[in-house]
Design an enzyme around this catalytic site. Structure first.
Site, short mmCIF file in Angstrom:
data_model
loop_
_atom_site.label_atom_id
_atom_site.label_comp_id
_atom_site.label_asym_id
_atom_site.label_seq_id
_atom_site.Cartn_x
_atom_site.Cartn_y
_atom_site.Cartn_z
N GLY A 220 0.71 -1.24 0.12
CA GLY A 220 -0.04 0.13 -0.16
C GLY A 220 0.68 1.22 -0.11
N ASP A 344 11.60 4.27 -5.80
CA ASP A 344 10.55 2.99 -5.75
C ASP A 344 11.45 1.99 -5.74
OD1 ASP A 344 8.31 1.32 -5.32
OD2 ASP A 344 7.49 1.43 -7.47
CA CA Z 1 6.22 0.40 -4.62
#
Ligand code: CA
Length: 743
Positions: A220, A344
């Site tokens: 999430g 990320d």
């Molecule tokens: Ca991610």
């Protein structure tokens, strides 16, 4: 929406329907006179018997005929000691059975197999038990995940499998529950929520069980959450301990010393408002001798560190391998792969434990190829850095300093002030697709990705709970406007299978694949590495050379990892086949022409298996002419911005064409007519398409429609350009979507 997803009630006791096809299973309530072929107790009791004594000792022993834990053993090597299917015999491999899942979204599960029974999962966290020899469905459990929760699944409504323990199987559900099921019947024993109800958490990873504790994390971080894992008592569901991976608001005090230490590495921002991230959404491993549980933690929430922690700092324990005392839930050590991550670069990727000789010393190591592109070998007793080298092209860092174990960042990857092209992209050099370690060759096999991404700061960032909260402007990475750049963009999409020597830290061989996002791996004592591919084929390679020894068409791209087991002395290899996941929903990249998206299937092979898959009839659809619409440049601009703020995470930056979620380039005129009813009023909520009334009014929805029409026209021009003949492979794939007819 598939029929099997509409079945009311939480449980289908298909043990009652022994011998029925899955077509019958679609509507079991329609025929009250359906005969009960055999007493349900016998079969259920047999499964109970088979699973009753699965515990840590059995997972460590790891009998060759079974696959008792998601990584097969606690060291997660995913290596089968079976060798009946080997280099010499693999040419006789054939399909033993297949079972249609009646779903068309991602299937990522690794099956658990015990004494001839297979437990696996599908989309929306549904659990199945099958006869592993025949494919007969024994029972199904549907946790009835609310379809509206699908909007919080960054990376498709997938599930990566169950854990089995003492007569039960355990599944984490997309809406954040952990459920214990009776292994014999699929009936729930307990069902607990593991998340706060007001945050967009999801569970897609497989639980691990050790010492009667079920360990589960969650995802999430793209939406704004705080990462943690929790241990539950396997028998009762009682919560035993929780380890947060990032600190909360310091003003609220700290849960532990670990959090206090971590908070000192976050500077200047209010990370707790968005959540901080660090979610533990996939990989774990366990060393019973050291009593250490290893977890991999995710990216920051938001991704962008200039927003998350503008004063700098490493932001512990993001993007880290953390070793945790299995009894207390306290940190023993950590190693951070990407300090202050802003791309990320999760470190939740598959971790493998092995004892290998390095510089004349036998080292207990943990190995990982996280998203950031470096392959790490770490001492798993104490977290000491041993070595790291790039396994894919890397531009965000020049190297990992051998003395400090820290990456040396390339300033050219810093995007706070201007757009920067970075490799790997947010999908990583390697994502969740399991690797495998072959003790015979000493090699780790990596299902690798080579993708780039254009990062730019989202200067209008503010936290909105329903939204993608990354602080990165997805508009920057939309496919470029010119035909030439678009072509270059398509050519840059790559995926390959690499054999990696963890001692020498170098690639030994590589199989370049037709496209990216290929399946997870299995190695066997038969000298083989099995992999399903994004081009709709299942294949076996020689573990020592990479030679392709066998392959078979599956018609649907495979992303999950295979397993191997044996029944009555016969070896089987099984894989769950269903295209989807993050790349399919969010990359905007086209899928391979041979990945025609038949429905999902469990495919099981054995020597001389003579079952055949129905060959789909396929037509290739060109992008249709969109309806006429008048729009001004300002409306297009607003539409482009709104599309990338709300739509691109599922429908692809620049209006992509990849996958399992409707490509808006192909939206029919009828769809265009009811556009606002879908986007604003929620006409398709039950199909998983949320309404965006919190963000868009009728005019805003039409702005997006204008942008989609403009992109559709651009795509048609691209496909009609003269490059079509020059680069048929690239353009045919991008310009014609394969469609199974009559389905
Ligand atoms: Ca991610």
């Amino acid at each position: 929406m598939k029929a099997i997803e509409l079945i009311p009630g939480v449980l289908l006791l298909l043990a009652l329907l022994a011998g029925c096809t899955e077509q019958a299973a679609e509507d079991p309530g329609s025929d009250p006179a359906m005969p009960q072929a055999e007493a349900p107790e016998s079969r259920a009791a047999a499964i109970q018997r088979a699973t009753a004594d699965i515990d840590g000792a059995r997972i460590v022993v790891a009998e060759a005929e079974n696959w008792l834990s998601t990584g097969r053993t606690y060291d997660e090597q995913r290596h089968s000691p079976l060798d009946q299917i080997n280099r010499e015999t693999v040419s006789d491999l054939g399909l033993a059975w297949y079972w249609d899942t009646d779903t068309r979204r991602g299937l990522e599960a690794t099956p658990i197999v015990v004494d001839g029974v297979m437990f696996t999962t599908g989309t929306w966290s549904v659990v199945w038990a099958h006869d592993a020899k025949t494919g007969e469905l024994l029972w199904e459990y549907d946790p009835q995940v609310p379809r509206a929760w699908g909007r919080y699944a960054c990376c498709d409504v997938v599930n990566r499998g169950v854990a089995a323990w003492k007569g039960r199987v355990y599944v984490g559900t997309l809406d954040g529950r952990l459920v214990a099921l009776d292994a014999g019947t699929g009936e729930p024993a307990w069902d607990v929520s593991t998340i706060p109800p007001d945050r967009a958490y999801t569970i897609t990873g497989a639980p691990r069980i050790l010492k009667d504790k079920v360990i589960i994390g969650n995802g999430g971080a793209e939406y704004g959450v705080r990462g943690y894992i929790t241990a539950y008592d396997a028998a009762s569901g009682e919560r035993l301990w929780r380890f947060y991976t990032v600190p909360g608001n310091p003003e609220d005090g700290f849960e532990s010393e670990d959090m206090e230490l971590a908070a000192a590495t976050w500077q200047g921002g209010k990370w707790w408002e968005v959540g901080g991230g660090g979610t533990v959404w996939d990989s774990m491993a366990f060393d019973p001798e050291l009593n250490l549980l290893y977890i991999g933690t995710g990216n920051g929430s938001p991704w962008n560190r200039y927003i998350r922690s503008p004063g700098g700092g490493d932001n512990l324990y993001l993007s880290s391998i953390v070793a945790i005392d299995a009894d207390t839930g306290r940190r023993a050590w950590h190693y951070q792969t990407t300090p202050g991550d802003t791309w990320d670069y999760t470190a939740v990727q598959h971790m493998i434990l092995a004892d290998i000789e390095i510089d004349g010393r036998l080292r207990k190591v943990i190995m990982q190829a996280p998203k950031n592109g470096f392959f790490y070998v770490i001492d798993r007793t104490n977290g000491e850095f041993i070595s790291a080298e790039a396994y894919v092209p890397v531009t965000w860092a020049t190297h990992v300093d051998p003395e400090t174990g820290r990456p040396v960042e390339n300033p050219e990857a810093h995007y706070a002030n201007e757009k920067k092209r970075v490799r790997p992209g947010p999908l990583g050099g390697h994502n969740w697709h399991p690797m495998t370690y072959h003790p015979g060759t000493g090699l780790v096999y990596i299902p690798a990705l080579d993708l780039r991404f254009d990062f730019a700061q989202d200067n209008a960032f503010r936290y909105v709970p329903e939204n993608w909260n990354t602080g990165v402007d997805l508009m920057a990475t939309a496919p470029p406007p010119t035909v030439e750049e678009n072509l270059d963009n398509l050519a840059a999409i790559k995926g390959f299978l690499a054999a990696w020597d963890p001692v020498g830290q170098q690639e030994v061989w590589r199989v370049q694949h037709a496209t990216a996002w290929n399946g997870g791996l299995l190695s066997t004592a038969g000298g083989l590495v099995f992999q399903g591919r994004a081009d709709g084929r299942f294949a076996a390679y020689a573990a020592d050379t990479g030679e392709l020894l066998w392959e078979s068409p599956t018609y649907v791209g495979i992303i999950a990892a295979p397993v191997s087991y044996s029944i009555d002395g016969e070896q089987y290899v099984s894989v769950v086949a269903g295209w989807g996941g993050a790349y399919a929903v969010a990359s905007g990249a086209p899928r391979h022409r041979d990945n025609v998206l038949t429905e999902g299937r469990i495919l099981t092979y054995r020597l001389n298996g003579d079952e055949t898959l129905p060959q789909p009839e396929v037509t290739y659809l060109a992008v249709p002419t969109p309806p006429a619409m008048d729009y001004a440049p300002e409306q297009l601009e607003r539409g482009e911005e709104a599309f990338h703020a709300y739509c691109a995470v599922c429908h692809g930056p620049g209006v992509g064409t990849s996958g399992t979620i409707t490509s808006l380039l192909y939206a029919s005129h009828a769809t265009h007519e009811i556009w606002n009813a879908i986007v604003v009023d929620g006409a398709y909520t039950e199909m998983g398409m949320p309404d965006f009334s919190h963000a868009l009014d009728a005019e805003g929805a039409q702005d997006i429609r204008a942008y989609v029409i403009e992109r559709t026209k651009g795509m048609i021009a691209f496909c009609e350009s003269s490059y079509r003949e020059e680069y048929p492979e690239l353009l045919d794939t991008a310009c014609e979507i394969p469609q199974v007819t009559g389905s």
